[in-house]
Design an enzyme around this catalytic site. Structure first.
Site, PDB file in Angstrom:
ATOM      1  N   ASP A 140     -10.206  12.109  -8.538  1.00  0.00           N
ATOM      2  CA  ASP A 140     -10.300  11.555  -7.197  1.00  0.00           C
ATOM      3  C   ASP A 140     -11.128  12.439  -6.274  1.00  0.00           C
ATOM      4  O   ASP A 140     -11.989  11.942  -5.540  1.00  0.00           O
ATOM      5  CB  ASP A 140      -8.885  11.355  -6.638  1.00  0.00           C
ATOM      6  CG  ASP A 140      -8.888  10.649  -5.296  1.00  0.00           C
ATOM      7  OD1 ASP A 140      -8.805   9.413  -5.280  1.00  0.00           O
ATOM      8  OD2 ASP A 140      -8.978  11.342  -4.261  1.00  0.00           O
ATOM      9  N   GLY A 176      -9.359   7.250  -3.777  1.00  0.00           N
ATOM     10  CA  GLY A 176     -10.254   6.755  -4.821  1.00  0.00           C
ATOM     11  C   GLY A 176      -9.481   6.143  -5.977  1.00  0.00           C
ATOM     12  O   GLY A 176      -9.788   5.038  -6.443  1.00  0.00           O
ATOM     13  N   ASP A 177      -8.463   6.859  -6.436  1.00  0.00           N
ATOM     14  CA  ASP A 177      -7.653   6.341  -7.539  1.00  0.00           C
ATOM     15  C   ASP A 177      -7.039   4.989  -7.187  1.00  0.00           C
ATOM     16  O   ASP A 177      -7.023   4.068  -8.003  1.00  0.00           O
ATOM     17  CB  ASP A 177      -6.524   7.329  -7.868  1.00  0.00           C
ATOM     18  CG  ASP A 177      -6.999   8.506  -8.694  1.00  0.00           C
ATOM     19  OD1 ASP A 177      -8.033   8.384  -9.367  1.00  0.00           O
ATOM     20  OD2 ASP A 177      -6.328   9.560  -8.662  1.00  0.00           O
ATOM     21  N   ARG A 178      -6.523   4.866  -5.985  1.00  0.00           N
ATOM     22  CA  ARG A 178      -5.785   3.645  -5.641  1.00  0.00           C
ATOM     23  C   ARG A 178      -6.728   2.478  -5.319  1.00  0.00           C
ATOM     24  O   ARG A 178      -6.451   1.342  -5.688  1.00  0.00           O
ATOM     25  CB  ARG A 178      -4.801   3.927  -4.497  1.00  0.00           C
ATOM     26  CG  ARG A 178      -3.755   4.958  -4.932  1.00  0.00           C
ATOM     27  CD  ARG A 178      -2.552   5.014  -4.045  1.00  0.00           C
ATOM     28  NE  ARG A 178      -1.666   6.097  -4.451  1.00  0.00           N
ATOM     29  CZ  ARG A 178      -0.750   6.021  -5.405  1.00  0.00           C
ATOM     30  NH1 ARG A 178      -0.595   4.891  -6.085  1.00  0.00           N
ATOM     31  NH2 ARG A 178       0.018   7.058  -5.713  1.00  0.00           N
TER      32      ARG A 178
END
Length: 397
Positions: A138, A167-169
């Site tokens: 991320d 970013g991950d989510r």
């Protein structure tokens, strides 16, 4: 009966991005089988926990799933994955595609086992570019997608990351959209397909949809950036006793706001009179607001903004959000009894469907909690299951 009832998902993802996407699938009713390596999902160890391996980030990204612990690096472990995929609808992974190929679990191999399978990869970079083999996290993707640069432009200080795995989510939600789209397409064609969701490209699109600005045009009209979002004073407004979040945005908002303050004269000030003028002078406008808001309490400002129907919101912290009256009324935070962790607080799925609403699913599983159950459903005999446990190809409770 959720909208995805009857959909079987083999979930090889770990940490945040992939598990967040597959948790939505589980909450929508899919049977998500979380396949963990013997060491377990790294995120199990993050944060305070009542028992090892059951940390809060894990609990909040793995609801509704079943867990099997499986050593994919053994020939027998690989064969078990192939067996599980024979009647599966989706396989999701978030390692680099080259790693899946080394495991003998490429799209071509899985499509040969099950032509209806949706093979979904959430990973760092598109595979046709020079970054294809790079690892991604991320922080790296936030940097590459210009997010720290936005902080530098807006505050004039050092670049920094958003203090959330944004970013991950975001990419997890893009992965969810890709998987659902592929399932719809399969309903028409009867065929599965490969779905690739690269973090870098997804986040660049996410950020630059706001900030590409004049660089949208060729030749460019400016150097990019959305002035209102980058204004140094675009932040929660300090009041006489705290902070509040308010957005005086449209011309009508400004008319009502300035009239309520007895500042009607500013309606003819070109710096305040129209959206274009406010945009050019946004730092002056926000600077003036910061001075004005110091004159009243947060409660007074909230009451005023609600009276004149201009958008306002309390600035919550981690504890106050738990008692927010709206979230309380919609029963967003629920308390459930976890079989090993006792009473825990969970967040309901925010998406509502009128005919097939998602309900609170089973709590996040212990590692390997369903190993035997899943193998029995795959048709393995008890003797074969015990042999796999003895060889430590499979582990569980």
């Amino acid at each position: 009966m959720g909208p995805l009832e009857g959909i079987k998902v083999i979930d090889l993802t770990s940490v945040v991005m992939g598990p967040y996407a597959t948790q939505f699938l589980a909450e929508f009713g899919a049977d998500v089988i979380k396949v963990e390596a013997p060491a377990g999902d790294l995120v199990r160890a993050i944060g305070p926990a009542r028992h090892p391996g059951m940390g809060p980030m894990y609990l909040n990204s793995n609801r509704g799933k079943r867990s099997i612990t499986l050593d994919l690096k053994t020939p027998e472990g690989r064969e078990l994955i192939l067996d599980l995929c024979r009647d599966a609808d989706v396989l999701a992974y978030n390692v680099r595609p080259a790693a899946m190929a080394r495991l003998g679990l490429s799209f071509e191999v899985l499509a040969g086992v099950n032509p209806r399978l949706i093979y979904a990869g959430l990973y760092g970079y598109g595979q046709s570019g020079p970054y294809a083999a790079r690892p991604a996290y991320d922080d790296l993707i936030q940097g590459g997608a210009t997010i720290p640069h936005l902080f530098r432009l807006s505050g004039g200080g050092e670049p920094r990351y958003v203090p959330s795995a944004v970013g991950d989510r975001v990419v997890g939600l893009a992965g969810l959209a890709g998987i659902l789209a592929a399932l719809v397409a399969r309903g028409r064609t009867g065929r599965g397909q490969r779905v690739d969701i690269p973090m870098f490209e997804t986040m660049v699109q996410f950020v630059l949809s706001d900030h590409l600005g004049g660089l949208t045009y060729d030749p460019p009209l400016d150097g990019g950036g959305y002035a209102r979002q980058l204004a140094a004073n675009r932040r929660p407004l300090k009041t006489a006793d705290g902070y509040i979040c308010a957005l005086v945005y449209t011309d009508e908002h400004w008319r009502r706001f300035l009239t309520a303050l007895g500042e009607e004269g500013k309606l003819s000030d070109p710096r305040f009179a129209g959206y274009a003028g406010r945009s050019v002078n946004i730092d002056h406008v926000y600077g003036w607001m910061m001075e004005v808001f110091l004159t009243r309490s947060s409660a007074d400002w909230q009451a005023l903004f609600e009276k004149i129907d201009v958008p306002v919101m309390q600035m919550h912290d981690f504890e106050s959000i738990l008692s927010d009256p709206h979230l309380t009324a919609v029963d967003f935070f629920a308390r459930v009894e976890h079989p090993t962790e006792g009473v825990i607080r969970v967040m309901r799925n925010p998406v509502s469907l009128s005919d097939t609403p998602p309900d609170l699913p089973r709590p996040a599983p212990r590692q390997g909690e369903h190993s035997r159950e899943v193998l029995r459903e795959a048709g393995l005999s008890e003797a074969r299951i015990e042999d796999l446990f003895a060889k430590q190809v499979v582990r569980g409770l």
